[in-house]
Design an enzyme around this catalytic site. Structure first.
Site, PDB file in Angstrom:
ATOM      1  N   HIS A  94       1.021  -1.384   0.243  1.00  0.00           N
ATOM      2  CA  HIS A  94      -0.214  -0.225  -0.001  1.00  0.00           C
ATOM      3  C   HIS A  94       1.077   0.868   0.086  1.00  0.00           C
ATOM      4  O   HIS A  94       0.672   2.490  -0.587  1.00  0.00           O
ATOM      5  CB  HIS A  94      -1.022   0.240   1.368  1.00  0.00           C
ATOM      6  CG  HIS A  94      -1.839   0.837   1.493  1.00  0.00           C
ATOM      7  ND1 HIS A  94      -2.897   2.055   0.371  1.00  0.00           N
ATOM      8  CD2 HIS A  94      -1.457   2.353   2.269  1.00  0.00           C
ATOM      9  CE1 HIS A  94      -3.627   2.558   0.527  1.00  0.00           C
ATOM     10  NE2 HIS A  94      -2.571   3.558   1.797  1.00  0.00           N
TER      11      HIS A  94
ATOM     12  N   HIS B 147       2.206  12.494   1.181  1.00  0.00           N
ATOM     13  CA  HIS B 147       2.922  10.761   1.745  1.00  0.00           C
ATOM     14  C   HIS B 147       4.714  10.968   1.429  1.00  0.00           C
ATOM     15  O   HIS B 147       5.633  10.627   2.963  1.00  0.00           O
ATOM     16  CB  HIS B 147       2.802   9.705   1.634  1.00  0.00           C
ATOM     17  CG  HIS B 147       0.726   9.955   2.560  1.00  0.00           C
ATOM     18  ND1 HIS B 147       0.083  10.391   3.715  1.00  0.00           N
ATOM     19  CD2 HIS B 147      -0.528   9.799   1.770  1.00  0.00           C
ATOM     20  CE1 HIS B 147      -0.552  10.455   3.768  1.00  0.00           C
ATOM     21  NE2 HIS B 147      -1.541   9.958   2.756  1.00  0.00           N
TER      22      HIS B 147
END
Ligand SMILES: *[C@@H]1O[C@H](CO)[C@@H](O)[C@H](O)[C@H]1NC(C)=O
Length: 332
Positions: free
Chosen positions: A216, A225
């Site tokens: 993921h 991120h």
């Protein structure tokens, strides 16, 4: 008398400790189960990759789904890969959660998408009942659904290694308000070291021409991120040592293709399944081949000799194409 009592308690707790350690290690061992996927056409394989999607059709999820249907038809796909964050905001509440139908079954209705969907879990899935997503009950409700923590799909010319990356991320373990479902993965260090050991062995023993790893979280990303440091430190060395060709992930809600100078591994983000447009771009020293901040998905077409990767937006426009070949002629 008092002394004897203490000794007895101490002895008893030593025994209990031994027994519970034993139980723990068997529970947290991440055995990589292997599944064979036989191909429709001998020697070639095609598939779609999507991530970060389950929002009951909203945020363009339905549009992404219908374009996937068209591209899937054209490429005559064998299966679909989901890079996780399957159900927002907090996974599934249980096997009877209507979100399973509202975000999966009723969205990806195109004929070409009626194939196996091999899925990993994302961090949002960990905020719900993880065991529900792993349950065979869901597979009975929709035969396409196939979600496990870490596993291998052997598709003849390629092997796909699916890795449960959420437990790697240390900060998630310090956020009790997110109610992460750590059953079966705690304690973290046991789980991760067993998983990495099993993955390393499976990759080393693999004789497949192509080795693809799916998780993921990103190893490399220029979006909000960014890189996942735990994966850079702990997972990447194993991928490098074992000649992995592609690493695919979601987590950042965009599409990316990154090549770096320190290994031939290609880093592919397909996290554009629904909510996107975060508006963050942080360049790094890698070679950035594609960064698309909006919704879309990825395709892979494969023969023994050649891999082709494609990225599409919600209109079906080709955003980027990339390919590479392997010389299979024996070296003299
Ligand atoms: C849906 O996609 C279109 C075209 O890319 C975009 O302009 C729009 O902002 C998207 N909607 C959402 C909610 O992201």
């Amino acid at each position: 008398m008092v002394n004897f009592y203490f000794k007895a308690v101490a002895m008893a707790s030593v025994l209990v400790a031994v027994i519970s350690i034993d139980l723990f290690s068997s529970q947290t061992s991440a055995e990589l189960q292997r599944f064979e996927h036989s191909l429709k056409n001998v020697g070639s394989l095609s598939l779609l990759v999507i991530g970060d999607w389950g929002r009951k059709g909203e945020f363009n999820q339905s549009l992404v789904g219908s374009q996937m249907g068209k591209v899937g038809e054209k490429l005559d796909i064998d299966f679909v890969i989901s890079t996780g964050d399957n159900f927002y905001d907090s996974g599934l509440t249980g096997v009877d959660d209507k979100a399973f139908e509202e975000s999966f079954t009723n969205i990806y209705t195109a004929r070409s998408l009626q194939k196996q969907w091999y899925s990993v879990l994302g961090n949002h899935d960990y905020r719900g009942d993880v065991q529900a997503q792993l349950s065979p009950v869901l597979r009975q409700m929709d035969h396409r659904w196939f979600c496990m923590r870490s596993f291998i799909v052997d598709a003849e010319i390629a092997e796909f290694f699916f890795v449960d990356t959420t437990p790697f991320v240390k900060s998630y373990w310090n956020e009790p308000w997110k109610n992460n479902d750590w059953r079966d993965v705690s304690p973290r260090q046991n789980y991760i070291s067993n998983l990495l050991k099993d993955l390393d062995m499976a990759l080393r023993e693999s004789t497949a021409t192509w080795k693809f790893v799916i998780g993921h979280h990103a190893i490399r990303s220029v979006s909000i991120h960014g890189d996942t440091v735990e994966l850079v430190d702990e997972l990447l060395p194993i991928l490098k040592a074992n000649g992995v060709d592609l690493y695919m992930n979601g987590h950042d809600h965009c599409l990316e293709h990154i090549s770096s100078s320190d290994s031939p591994i290609q880093y592919l983000t397909s996290g554009g399944g629904s909510k996107a447009w975060r508006g963050v771009y942080t360049p790094n020293s890698d070679k950035l081949r594609l960064f698309y901040d909006g919704q879309g998905f990825m395709s892979i077409e494969l023969t023994k000799k050649e891999v082709k990767v494609g990225f599409y937006d919600i209109f079906g426009h080709h955003l980027h194409q990339w390919g590479m070949t392997k010389d299979l002629s024996p070296s003299i």
